[in-house]
Design a protein around this motif. Structure first.
Motif, PDB file in Angstrom:
ATOM      1  N   ALA A  35       0.830  -1.208   0.000  1.00  0.00           N
ATOM      2  CA  ALA A  35       0.000   0.000   0.000  1.00  0.00           C
ATOM      3  C   ALA A  35       0.858   1.250   0.000  1.00  0.00           C
ATOM      4  CB  ALA A  35      -0.936  -0.016   1.212  1.00  0.00           C
ATOM      5  N   ARG A  36       1.903   1.248   0.806  1.00  0.00           N
ATOM      6  CA  ARG A  36       2.775   2.429   0.884  1.00  0.00           C
ATOM      7  C   ARG A  36       3.492   2.690  -0.433  1.00  0.00           C
ATOM      8  NH1 ARG A  36       5.019   1.149   6.871  1.00  0.00           N
ATOM      9  NH2 ARG A  36       3.286   2.082   7.998  1.00  0.00           N
ATOM     10  N   ARG A  37       3.700   1.623  -1.196  1.00  0.00           N
ATOM     11  CA  ARG A  37       4.335   1.789  -2.513  1.00  0.00           C
ATOM     12  C   ARG A  37       3.319   2.109  -3.607  1.00  0.00           C
ATOM     13  NH1 ARG A  37       7.410  -3.621  -2.792  1.00  0.00           N
ATOM     14  NH2 ARG A  37       7.645  -3.769  -0.564  1.00  0.00           N
ATOM     15  N   GLY A  38       2.018   2.115  -3.235  1.00  0.00           N
ATOM     16  CA  GLY A  38       0.975   2.426  -4.204  1.00  0.00           C
ATOM     17  C   GLY A  38       0.691   1.283  -5.160  1.00  0.00           C
ATOM     18  N   HIS A  39       0.955   0.062  -4.755  1.00  0.00           N
ATOM     19  CA  HIS A  39       0.765  -1.101  -5.621  1.00  0.00           C
ATOM     20  C   HIS A  39      -0.725  -1.341  -5.865  1.00  0.00           C
ATOM     21  CE1 HIS A  39       1.297  -5.136  -7.265  1.00  0.00           C
ATOM     22  NE2 HIS A  39       2.565  -4.789  -7.441  1.00  0.00           N
ATOM     23  N   HIS A  40      -1.085  -1.645  -7.106  1.00  0.00           N
ATOM     24  CA  HIS A  40      -2.489  -1.786  -7.495  1.00  0.00           C
ATOM     25  C   HIS A  40      -3.196  -2.977  -6.846  1.00  0.00           C
ATOM     26  CE1 HIS A  40      -0.392  -4.431 -10.318  1.00  0.00           C
ATOM     27  NE2 HIS A  40      -1.527  -5.091 -10.418  1.00  0.00           N
ATOM     28  N   THR A  41      -2.480  -4.007  -6.429  1.00  0.00           N
ATOM     29  CA  THR A  41      -3.134  -5.169  -5.811  1.00  0.00           C
ATOM     30  C   THR A  41      -3.760  -4.826  -4.463  1.00  0.00           C
ATOM     31  OG1 THR A  41      -1.057  -5.891  -4.820  1.00  0.00           O
ATOM     32  CG2 THR A  41      -1.652  -6.880  -6.921  1.00  0.00           C
ATOM     33  N   VAL A  42      -3.312  -3.761  -3.857  1.00  0.00           N
ATOM     34  CA  VAL A  42      -3.862  -3.372  -2.559  1.00  0.00           C
ATOM     35  C   VAL A  42      -5.329  -2.977  -2.701  1.00  0.00           C
ATOM     36  CG1 VAL A  42      -3.652  -1.752  -0.649  1.00  0.00           C
ATOM     37  CG2 VAL A  42      -1.623  -2.740  -1.671  1.00  0.00           C
ATOM     38  N   ASP A  43      -5.699  -2.399  -3.822  1.00  0.00           N
ATOM     39  CA  ASP A  43      -7.105  -2.073  -4.056  1.00  0.00           C
ATOM     40  C   ASP A  43      -7.953  -3.345  -4.047  1.00  0.00           C
ATOM     41  OD1 ASP A  43      -6.950   0.743  -4.310  1.00  0.00           O
ATOM     42  OD2 ASP A  43      -6.194   0.512  -6.355  1.00  0.00           O
ATOM     43  N   VAL A  76      -7.257  -6.122  -2.448  1.00  0.00           N
ATOM     44  CA  VAL A  76      -7.311  -6.592  -1.054  1.00  0.00           C
ATOM     45  C   VAL A  76      -8.362  -5.783  -0.293  1.00  0.00           C
ATOM     46  CG1 VAL A  76      -6.038  -6.748   1.120  1.00  0.00           C
ATOM     47  CG2 VAL A  76      -4.937  -7.441  -1.024  1.00  0.00           C
ATOM     48  N   ALA A  77      -8.352  -4.473  -0.465  1.00  0.00           N
ATOM     49  CA  ALA A  77      -9.332  -3.619   0.211  1.00  0.00           C
ATOM     50  C   ALA A  77     -10.752  -3.960  -0.240  1.00  0.00           C
ATOM     51  CB  ALA A  77      -9.019  -2.149  -0.048  1.00  0.00           C
ATOM     52  N   ASP A  78     -10.946  -4.239  -1.525  1.00  0.00           N
ATOM     53  CA  ASP A  78     -12.269  -4.631  -2.024  1.00  0.00           C
ATOM     54  C   ASP A  78     -12.734  -5.941  -1.372  1.00  0.00           C
ATOM     55  OD1 ASP A  78     -12.295  -2.376  -3.630  1.00  0.00           O
ATOM     56  OD2 ASP A  78     -11.760  -3.467  -5.472  1.00  0.00           O
ATOM     57  N   GLU A  79     -11.811  -6.881  -1.229  1.00  0.00           N
ATOM     58  CA  GLU A  79     -12.152  -8.155  -0.576  1.00  0.00           C
ATOM     59  C   GLU A  79     -12.528  -7.941   0.888  1.00  0.00           C
ATOM     60  OE1 GLU A  79     -12.628 -11.402  -1.572  1.00  0.00           O
ATOM     61  OE2 GLU A  79     -12.628 -10.430  -3.533  1.00  0.00           O
ATOM     62  N   LEU A  80     -11.816  -7.054   1.552  1.00  0.00           N
ATOM     63  CA  LEU A  80     -12.151  -6.747   2.948  1.00  0.00           C
ATOM     64  C   LEU A  80     -13.536  -6.112   3.044  1.00  0.00           C
ATOM     65  CD1 LEU A  80      -8.663  -5.568   4.130  1.00  0.00           C
ATOM     66  CD2 LEU A  80      -9.934  -7.512   5.053  1.00  0.00           C
ATOM     67  N   ASP A  81     -13.880  -5.266   2.082  1.00  0.00           N
ATOM     68  CA  ASP A  81     -15.235  -4.709   2.037  1.00  0.00           C
ATOM     69  C   ASP A  81     -16.263  -5.829   1.878  1.00  0.00           C
ATOM     70  OD1 ASP A  81     -14.827  -1.956   2.396  1.00  0.00           O
ATOM     71  OD2 ASP A  81     -14.407  -1.651   0.259  1.00  0.00           O
ATOM     72  N   ALA A  82     -15.963  -6.785   0.996  1.00  0.00           N
ATOM     73  CA  ALA A  82     -16.875  -7.917   0.771  1.00  0.00           C
ATOM     74  C   ALA A  82     -17.015  -8.788   2.020  1.00  0.00           C
ATOM     75  CB  ALA A  82     -16.381  -8.763  -0.405  1.00  0.00           C
ATOM     76  N   LEU A  83     -15.978  -8.801   2.856  1.00  0.00           N
ATOM     77  CA  LEU A  83     -16.016  -9.556   4.112  1.00  0.00           C
ATOM     78  C   LEU A  83     -16.622  -8.737   5.255  1.00  0.00           C
ATOM     79  CD1 LEU A  83     -12.488 -11.203   3.912  1.00  0.00           C
ATOM     80  CD2 LEU A  83     -14.693 -12.380   3.756  1.00  0.00           C
ATOM     81  N   HIS A  84     -17.209  -7.592   4.903  1.00  0.00           N
ATOM     82  CA  HIS A  84     -17.843  -6.698   5.869  1.00  0.00           C
ATOM     83  C   HIS A  84     -16.847  -6.150   6.888  1.00  0.00           C
ATOM     84  CE1 HIS A  84     -21.594  -7.975   4.121  1.00  0.00           C
ATOM     85  NE2 HIS A  84     -21.249  -9.235   4.350  1.00  0.00           N
ATOM     86  N   ARG A  85     -15.659  -5.811   6.385  1.00  0.00           N
ATOM     87  CA  ARG A  85     -14.620  -5.201   7.223  1.00  0.00           C
ATOM     88  C   ARG A  85     -14.180  -3.872   6.606  1.00  0.00           C
ATOM     89  NH1 ARG A  85     -12.925  -8.508  11.462  1.00  0.00           N
ATOM     90  NH2 ARG A  85     -12.191  -6.492  12.130  1.00  0.00           N
ATOM     91  N   PRO A  86     -15.132  -2.952   6.401  1.00  0.00           N
ATOM     92  CA  PRO A  86     -14.791  -1.697   5.732  1.00  0.00           C
ATOM     93  C   PRO A  86     -13.789  -0.846   6.504  1.00  0.00           C
ATOM     94  CG  PRO A  86     -16.982  -1.550   6.699  1.00  0.00           C
ATOM     95  CD  PRO A  86     -16.535  -2.991   6.816  1.00  0.00           C
TER      96      PRO A  86
END
Length: 129
Positions: free
Chosen positions: A89-97, A99-109
């Motif tokens: 995330a600190r490097r601005g890597h696109h895969t972090v988005d 991961v964040a989307d998956e966390l949203d889907a797991l109801h961990r916004p």
């Protein structure tokens, strides 16, 4: 970068989370072995001291939610994955988005938002403006 440096120093000194948990597990195993040897030697005080050491080490592991070596390994893996996501995330890597989307889907916004907040904002140069 400071967090990366701190982690490298901690790992080199054996003070990162994974190393500390492994060391506590080793202490519990050594204490158990010492208690058995003391029992064979008829050393009642040694059995009690070693048993107390084992109990304290196991208590530390139990307060971390560890029921066994597999749990300790899973906690270490979880910690390592978390560190990897923060670094990306600190490097601005696109895969972090993703991961964040998956966390949203797991109801961990709340976690997803924290990760997204780590992603640096894109900068514009004079040529792009």
């Amino acid at each position: 970068m400071r967090a990366d440096l701190d982690e490298k120093i901690a790992r080199a000194q054996g003070m990162d989370w994974t190393s500390v948990v492994a060391r506590v597990a080793e202490i519990a195993q050594r204490a158990r072995q010492t208690a058995l040897e003391a029992r064979e030697a008829g050393d009642r005080a040694g059995v009690l001291r070693a048993g107390d050491s084992e109990l304290r080490a196991l208590s530390v592991l139990a307060t971390n939610g560890a029921d066994g070596e597999v749990d300790i390994a899973r906690q270490a893996w979880t910690q390592d994955v978390s560190v990897a996501v923060v670094r990306l995330a600190r490097r601005g890597h696109h895969t972090v988005d993703a991961v964040a989307d998956e966390l949203d889907a797991l109801h961990r916004p709340e976690i997803a938002d924290e990760i997204r907040a780590l992603i640096p904002e894109p900068t514009t140069t004079a040529l792009e403006a």
